[in-house]
Enzyme design. Structure first.
Site, mmCIF file in Angstrom:
data_model
loop_
_atom_site.group_PDB
_atom_site.id
_atom_site.type_symbol
_atom_site.label_atom_id
_atom_site.label_comp_id
_atom_site.label_asym_id
_atom_site.label_seq_id
_atom_site.Cartn_x
_atom_site.Cartn_y
_atom_site.Cartn_z
ATOM 1 N N ASN A 161 0.800 -1.231 0.000
ATOM 2 C CA ASN A 161 0.000 0.000 0.000
ATOM 3 C C ASN A 161 0.832 1.280 0.000
ATOM 4 O OD1 ASN A 161 0.698 -0.755 2.657
ATOM 5 N ND2 ASN A 161 -0.974 0.440 3.525
ATOM 6 N N GLU A 257 3.753 -4.285 12.410
ATOM 7 C CA GLU A 257 2.693 -3.274 12.234
ATOM 8 C C GLU A 257 1.588 -3.951 11.440
ATOM 9 O OE1 GLU A 257 0.149 -1.167 11.232
ATOM 10 O OE2 GLU A 257 1.408 -0.345 9.632
ATOM 11 N N CYS A 291 -3.223 1.480 6.591
ATOM 12 C CA CYS A 291 -3.369 0.801 7.893
ATOM 13 C C CYS A 291 -4.211 1.613 8.874
ATOM 14 C CB CYS A 291 -1.997 0.529 8.501
ATOM 15 S SG CYS A 291 -0.964 -0.538 7.479
ATOM 16 N N GLU A 385 -10.722 -5.501 9.368
ATOM 17 C CA GLU A 385 -10.067 -4.440 8.613
ATOM 18 C C GLU A 385 -10.522 -4.502 7.162
ATOM 19 O OE1 GLU A 385 -5.679 -2.462 8.172
ATOM 20 O OE2 GLU A 385 -5.764 -4.648 8.153
#
Length: 483
Positions: A161, A257, A291, A385
């Protein structure tokens, strides 16, 4: 031995091991997520070639550890200068391989330049501290201090991303600290990483310090995580893969992460007009594939209707289309499979009390910006998500209720609150169970020097150059006995 490259094969992209471009027995076609056209043929590494890359990094570690800080900083400064010169080329690479609209790709290149600039500066600021030994009875007559030493080989596994800036967040501090790197970029976005590796070579980085290994995560990633010569693994990606890395890493350091379903609270007495543009950016930039993308909004009942109306109106105006068109705001998700997954999640809401206010469909293969109201927490669009241009907006009667909703999540990366009430702001900053609280901004806010990371299934450790650098060094204590 590895087979070096015949330079005439221009559509092929190769591994970079010990400063050489290395061929592989197998290649995979890389396709544009937007047009479906083939962009390049990407080398597929096997375990042996990955081990070869780790060996190169391991053999270069002493050279890098002994390189003076000013030299490490100079190399990073040269990368900054070269990337400024090639910024348009870099942005186009990002846009072609990821379908990130060019306006956001250009912004990512600017941030990448800044990240390497911060890394160059932090290379000169690595220091320990003196310890007051005589504060203890047994410490009289002794002086001591700590040093920060490079950890060694860093295994970096990066996502699609932000294919250039999230590489920078791992490679920049690793080099600033005097480490060597084996980098496995995301399978859909290897060109950005290979481009940066060539820039580092031009900037004078010694061979073997930065090795780029493209290929399947199950082969390349596992080989990196399981090799005892790799001292640390830094990973950005899904919780399931991150948990797998943690389980396989043994005593290696890990920074993970792992994403979120980030939320925003809107208190009463807020000027809705002043925050709509920020909410649009937070929810829909890079197709929501961020994120800390704004996925959940909890708006006070006094402003709920007004917010939904204005947010929806703004979302409907966003231009959908070719990522290379400078006016495009929304383009394709990273793959057709991702679009189908999200459409399935949206379809699930139709069997509940939720309402799809706008979007929810594909337009020429591109998912429209989607706003859903009254979504129950158990729906996937709320509790998982989405990583897509999908946001839910629910009504609450108080900030306390909203905080309870935000915290009712297995994630905890960042959250935001818009409020004019100082008590509510302080309460939210204290009670929100997340890694970062943004007051009077969306949870999607990030600048590259700030500490960045989460709690719960959003991961472990912190990025942000100074903080990553601390993770990528070992503390050594030195004590002198003067008696």
């Amino acid at each position: 031995m590895s087979k070096l490259v015949n330079k005439s094969m221009s559509t092929k992209r190769f591994l970079i091991i010990n400063g050489e471009k290395v061929e592989t027995p197998k290649y995979a076609s890389l396709y544009s997520p937007y047009s479906g056209e083939e962009i390049a043929q990407i080398a597929m590494a096997d375990k042996d070639l990955t081990i070869q890359a780790i060996t190169a990094a391991y053999n270069a570690r002493e050279l890098m550890a002994k390189m003076p800080a000013y030299q490490r900083a100079n190399i990073l400064e040269k990368v900054v200068a070269l990337l400024k010169e090639k910024a348009d080329e870099a942005a186009e690479i990002i846009s072609r391989e990821s379908a990130k609209p060019i306006m956001f790709a250009k912004a990512e290149v600017e941030r990448t330049i800044e990240t390497y600039k911060f890394s160059a500066e932090e290379a000169k600021r690595i220091h320990g501290e003196t310890i007051p030994f005589d504060a203890a009875v047994g410490g009289v007559g002794r002086i001591g201090y700590t040093l920060r030493e490079p950890i060694g080989v860093v295994g970096a596994i990066t996502p699609f991303n932000f294919p250039m800036n999230l590489v920078a967040h791992k490679v920049g501090p690793a080099i600033a600290a005097g480490n060597t790197i084996v980098l496995k970029p995301a399978s859909q976005t290897p060109l950005s990483a290979l481009f940066i590796a060539e820039i580092f070579e031009e900037a004078g980085l010694p061979a073997g310090v930065l090795n780029v290994v493209t290929g399947p995560g199950g082969i390349v990633g596992d080989a990196i995580v399981e090799d005892d010569r790799v001292s640390m693994v830094t990973f950005t990606g899904s919780p399931s893969v991150g948990i797998g890395i943690r389980n396989k890493a043994g005593l290696k350091k890990t920074t993970l992460e792992l994403g979120s379903n980030s939320a925003l609270i809107i208190d009463k007495d807020i000027d809705i007009d002043q925050m709509i543009d920020r909410c649009i950016m937070g929810a829909f930039s890079n197709q929501g594939q961020v994120c800390i993308s704004l996925q959940r909004v909890y708006a006070h009942e006094d402003v709920y209707e007004q917010f939904v109306a204005k947010f929806t109106e703004a979302a409907k105006k966003l231009k959908i289309g070719d990522p290379l068109d400078p006016d495009t705001y929304i383009s394709s998700l990273i793959s057709r499979g991702e679009a189908e997954r999200v459409l399935g999640w949206i379809e699930e809401t139709k069997y509940s009390e939720a309402t799809i206010v706008t979007g929810g469909k594909l337009q020429d293969g591109i998912l429209e910006p989607t706003i859903i109201t009254d979504a129950d927490h158990s729906l996937k669009v709320s509790c998982q998500e989405a990583f897509a241009p999908v946001v839910i907006v629910n009504k609450v009667s108080s900030v306390e209720e909203a905080i309870g909703q935000v915290n009712d999540s297995r994630f905890g990366l960042q959250a935001g609150i818009y409020t004019n009430n100082v008590k509510n702001a302080l309460y939210a900053s204290r009670e929100l169970h997340v890694g970062g609280v943004m007051i009077n901004d969306v949870p999607t806010y990030r600048v590259d020097q700030m500490p960045y990371g989460g709690v719960k299934e959003s991961g472990t450790g912190r990025e942000g150059i100074k903080y990553a650098l601390e993770e990528m060094t070992e503390m050594k204590l030195v004590v002198w006995n003067q008696s």
